[in-house]
Design a protein around this motif. Sequence first.
Motif, PDB file in Angstrom:
ATOM      1  N   LEU A   1       0.839  -1.199   0.000  1.00  0.00           N
ATOM      2  CA  LEU A   1       0.000   0.000   0.000  1.00  0.00           C
ATOM      3  C   LEU A   1       0.874   1.249   0.000  1.00  0.00           C
ATOM      4  O   LEU A   1       1.968   1.239   0.562  1.00  0.00           O
ATOM      5  CB  LEU A   1      -0.868   0.027   1.267  1.00  0.00           C
ATOM      6  N   SER A   2       0.373   2.316  -0.595  1.00  0.00           N
ATOM      7  CA  SER A   2       1.059   3.597  -0.451  1.00  0.00           C
ATOM      8  C   SER A   2       0.163   4.764  -0.846  1.00  0.00           C
ATOM      9  O   SER A   2      -0.586   4.689  -1.814  1.00  0.00           O
ATOM     10  CB  SER A   2       2.327   3.637  -1.320  1.00  0.00           C
ATOM     11  N   ASN A   3       0.265   5.806  -0.055  1.00  0.00           N
ATOM     12  CA  ASN A   3      -0.267   7.109  -0.444  1.00  0.00           C
ATOM     13  C   ASN A   3       0.959   8.008  -0.570  1.00  0.00           C
ATOM     14  O   ASN A   3       1.320   8.709   0.362  1.00  0.00           O
ATOM     15  CB  ASN A   3      -1.234   7.638   0.617  1.00  0.00           C
ATOM     16  N   PRO A   4       1.645   7.925  -1.715  1.00  0.00           N
ATOM     17  CA  PRO A   4       2.915   8.650  -1.849  1.00  0.00           C
ATOM     18  C   PRO A   4       2.700  10.126  -2.135  1.00  0.00           C
ATOM     19  O   PRO A   4       1.577  10.540  -2.428  1.00  0.00           O
ATOM     20  CB  PRO A   4       3.557   7.951  -3.050  1.00  0.00           C
ATOM     21  N   PRO A   5       3.760  10.936  -2.063  1.00  0.00           N
ATOM     22  CA  PRO A   5       3.618  12.335  -2.486  1.00  0.00           C
ATOM     23  C   PRO A   5       3.314  12.331  -3.978  1.00  0.00           C
ATOM     24  O   PRO A   5       4.052  11.710  -4.737  1.00  0.00           O
ATOM     25  CB  PRO A   5       5.008  12.930  -2.230  1.00  0.00           C
ATOM     26  N   TYR A   6       2.235  12.988  -4.407  1.00  0.00           N
ATOM     27  CA  TYR A   6       1.886  12.897  -5.831  1.00  0.00           C
ATOM     28  C   TYR A   6       1.406  14.201  -6.450  1.00  0.00           C
ATOM     29  O   TYR A   6       0.861  14.231  -7.549  1.00  0.00           O
ATOM     30  CB  TYR A   6       0.855  11.786  -6.064  1.00  0.00           C
ATOM     31  N   ILE A   7       1.558  15.304  -5.759  1.00  0.00           N
ATOM     32  CA  ILE A   7       1.112  16.567  -6.365  1.00  0.00           C
ATOM     33  C   ILE A   7       2.259  17.141  -7.210  1.00  0.00           C
ATOM     34  O   ILE A   7       3.371  17.296  -6.698  1.00  0.00           O
ATOM     35  CB  ILE A   7       0.651  17.568  -5.290  1.00  0.00           C
ATOM     36  N   PRO A   8       1.989  17.438  -8.504  1.00  0.00           N
ATOM     37  CA  PRO A   8       3.045  18.019  -9.319  1.00  0.00           C
ATOM     38  C   PRO A   8       3.557  19.325  -8.670  1.00  0.00           C
ATOM     39  O   PRO A   8       2.761  20.131  -8.176  1.00  0.00           O
ATOM     40  CB  PRO A   8       2.349  18.298 -10.659  1.00  0.00           C
ATOM     41  N   GLU A   9       4.873  19.487  -8.671  1.00  0.00           N
ATOM     42  CA  GLU A   9       5.506  20.581  -7.923  1.00  0.00           C
ATOM     43  C   GLU A   9       4.912  21.956  -8.242  1.00  0.00           C
ATOM     44  O   GLU A   9       4.609  22.732  -7.335  1.00  0.00           O
ATOM     45  CB  GLU A   9       7.011  20.575  -8.208  1.00  0.00           C
ATOM     46  N   GLU A  10       4.719  22.207  -9.523  1.00  0.00           N
ATOM     47  CA  GLU A  10       4.199  23.502  -9.967  1.00  0.00           C
ATOM     48  C   GLU A  10       2.812  23.768  -9.356  1.00  0.00           C
ATOM     49  O   GLU A  10       2.526  24.860  -8.881  1.00  0.00           O
ATOM     50  CB  GLU A  10       4.108  23.465 -11.512  1.00  0.00           C
TER      51      GLU A  10
ATOM     52  N   GLY B   1       0.969  26.501  -5.720  1.00  0.00           N
ATOM     53  CA  GLY B   1      -0.222  27.335  -5.637  1.00  0.00           C
ATOM     54  C   GLY B   1      -1.241  26.848  -4.616  1.00  0.00           C
ATOM     55  O   GLY B   1      -2.330  27.419  -4.520  1.00  0.00           O
ATOM     56  N   LEU B   2      -0.928  25.809  -3.880  1.00  0.00           N
ATOM     57  CA  LEU B   2      -1.914  25.257  -2.935  1.00  0.00           C
ATOM     58  C   LEU B   2      -1.628  25.674  -1.496  1.00  0.00           C
ATOM     59  O   LEU B   2      -0.473  25.710  -1.072  1.00  0.00           O
ATOM     60  CB  LEU B   2      -1.898  23.721  -2.996  1.00  0.00           C
TER      61      LEU B   2
ATOM     62  N   LEU C   1       7.639  17.174   1.882  1.00  0.00           N
ATOM     63  CA  LEU C   1       8.092  15.807   1.598  1.00  0.00           C
ATOM     64  C   LEU C   1       6.929  14.840   1.397  1.00  0.00           C
ATOM     65  O   LEU C   1       7.051  13.871   0.665  1.00  0.00           O
ATOM     66  CB  LEU C   1       8.984  15.312   2.762  1.00  0.00           C
ATOM     67  N   ALA C   2       5.811  15.120   2.034  1.00  0.00           N
ATOM     68  CA  ALA C   2       4.662  14.213   1.941  1.00  0.00           C
ATOM     69  C   ALA C   2       3.769  14.524   0.734  1.00  0.00           C
ATOM     70  O   ALA C   2       2.876  13.754   0.412  1.00  0.00           O
ATOM     71  CB  ALA C   2       3.839  14.291   3.221  1.00  0.00           C
ATOM     72  N   LEU C   3       3.993  15.672   0.099  1.00  0.00           N
ATOM     73  CA  LEU C   3       3.089  16.132  -0.969  1.00  0.00           C
ATOM     74  C   LEU C   3       3.724  16.222  -2.353  1.00  0.00           C
ATOM     75  O   LEU C   3       3.076  15.948  -3.361  1.00  0.00           O
ATOM     76  CB  LEU C   3       2.547  17.526  -0.613  1.00  0.00           C
ATOM     77  N   ASN C   4       4.998  16.616  -2.388  1.00  0.00           N
ATOM     78  CA  ASN C   4       5.630  16.948  -3.663  1.00  0.00           C
ATOM     79  C   ASN C   4       5.983  15.703  -4.483  1.00  0.00           C
ATOM     80  O   ASN C   4       6.892  14.960  -4.138  1.00  0.00           O
ATOM     81  CB  ASN C   4       6.888  17.781  -3.379  1.00  0.00           C
ATOM     82  N   GLY C   5       5.256  15.525  -5.579  1.00  0.00           N
ATOM     83  CA  GLY C   5       5.478  14.375  -6.455  1.00  0.00           C
ATOM     84  C   GLY C   5       6.475  14.636  -7.558  1.00  0.00           C
ATOM     85  O   GLY C   5       6.541  13.876  -8.521  1.00  0.00           O
TER      86      GLY C   5
ATOM     87  N   ILE D   1      -3.392   7.964  -6.063  1.00  0.00           N
ATOM     88  CA  ILE D   1      -2.786   8.824  -7.095  1.00  0.00           C
ATOM     89  C   ILE D   1      -3.531  10.156  -7.215  1.00  0.00           C
ATOM     90  O   ILE D   1      -4.645  10.304  -6.731  1.00  0.00           O
ATOM     91  CB  ILE D   1      -2.793   8.126  -8.481  1.00  0.00           C
ATOM     92  N   GLU D   2      -2.891  11.082  -7.882  1.00  0.00           N
ATOM     93  CA  GLU D   2      -3.519  12.374  -8.206  1.00  0.00           C
ATOM     94  C   GLU D   2      -4.508  12.105  -9.348  1.00  0.00           C
ATOM     95  O   GLU D   2      -4.178  11.427 -10.326  1.00  0.00           O
ATOM     96  CB  GLU D   2      -2.396  13.351  -8.597  1.00  0.00           C
ATOM     97  N   SER D   3      -5.711  12.647  -9.216  1.00  0.00           N
ATOM     98  CA  SER D   3      -6.796  12.271 -10.125  1.00  0.00           C
ATOM     99  C   SER D   3      -6.503  12.533 -11.603  1.00  0.00           C
ATOM    100  O   SER D   3      -6.992  11.835 -12.471  1.00  0.00           O
ATOM    101  CB  SER D   3      -8.067  13.005  -9.719  1.00  0.00           C
ATOM    102  N   THR D   4      -5.673  13.538 -11.896  1.00  0.00           N
ATOM    103  CA  THR D   4      -5.399  13.879 -13.302  1.00  0.00           C
ATOM    104  C   THR D   4      -4.299  12.997 -13.915  1.00  0.00           C
ATOM    105  O   THR D   4      -4.016  13.106 -15.100  1.00  0.00           O
ATOM    106  CB  THR D   4      -4.945  15.348 -13.416  1.00  0.00           C
ATOM    107  N   LEU D   5      -3.679  12.161 -13.093  1.00  0.00           N
ATOM    108  CA  LEU D   5      -2.524  11.393 -13.582  1.00  0.00           C
ATOM    109  C   LEU D   5      -2.846   9.941 -13.885  1.00  0.00           C
ATOM    110  O   LEU D   5      -1.943   9.132 -14.128  1.00  0.00           O
ATOM    111  CB  LEU D   5      -1.371  11.473 -12.564  1.00  0.00           C
TER     112      LEU D   5
END
Length: 210
Positions: free
Chosen positions: A115-124, A128-129, A138-142, A171-175
């Motif tokens: 299992l994993s909920n890895p960091p998956y938000i694109p840096e750019e 803006g969030l 570290l927990a967010l930046n994919g 995963i991030e929904s757009t990926l």
Amino acid sequence: PYITGNQEFYNINFIVTPKVLIPRPETELLVEHAIQFVKSKGRQLSALDIGTGSGCIPVAVAFNCQNVEFTALDLDFHALKIAQKNIRQVSLQRRISLVQSNLTSGIFGKFDLILSNPPYIPEEKLLGLDVAQYEPWLALNGGEDGVFFISEILEDAPRLLTPHGEMLLEIESTLGEQVLEIARNHFPNSHIELLKDYTGLSRLLKIYKE
Ligand code: GLN
């Protein structure tokens, strides 16, 4: 949650500090599927949680299933201390072992469930969030494209997953499509699907190894 120091997840109270990501309702979907898999097997299973943070995933699964033992890893030692508190709070220390490891580089052996909920938000996008101001980067930046950690995890996973084992990755929904392609490269003979969360967005990658 950082002010009160607590957040509920899957009906369990978790201690949270700014060193860990605040457990999200989306991740309950991953937990639900993991519980379903463990219950369907009935026998004793071994599971791995990659980037455990507060420990919310292994705690929620092990709390609801007697027949599973977890190895939960994180790179961040401070996060592991919080996870340890959360595990002790519900007396699961005999079924959840904590390991400090950079992804699965320090992990050997085989697991029935990964299992994993890895960091998956694109840096750019993350820049803006609001969450980026308060929660661990570290927990967010994919990474640049959001799939850096997902790719690393999927590359090493084939050696860790038992035959008839299951892997669940948030995963991030757009990926979705991108992640599917990476998964198919590393698991060419496995059954792979993308599951939607309760808001109708692609949220979970599920791999079932034949
Ligand atoms: N779902 C989280 C958010 O939207 C992201 C968690 C993660 O990167 N794993 O903030």
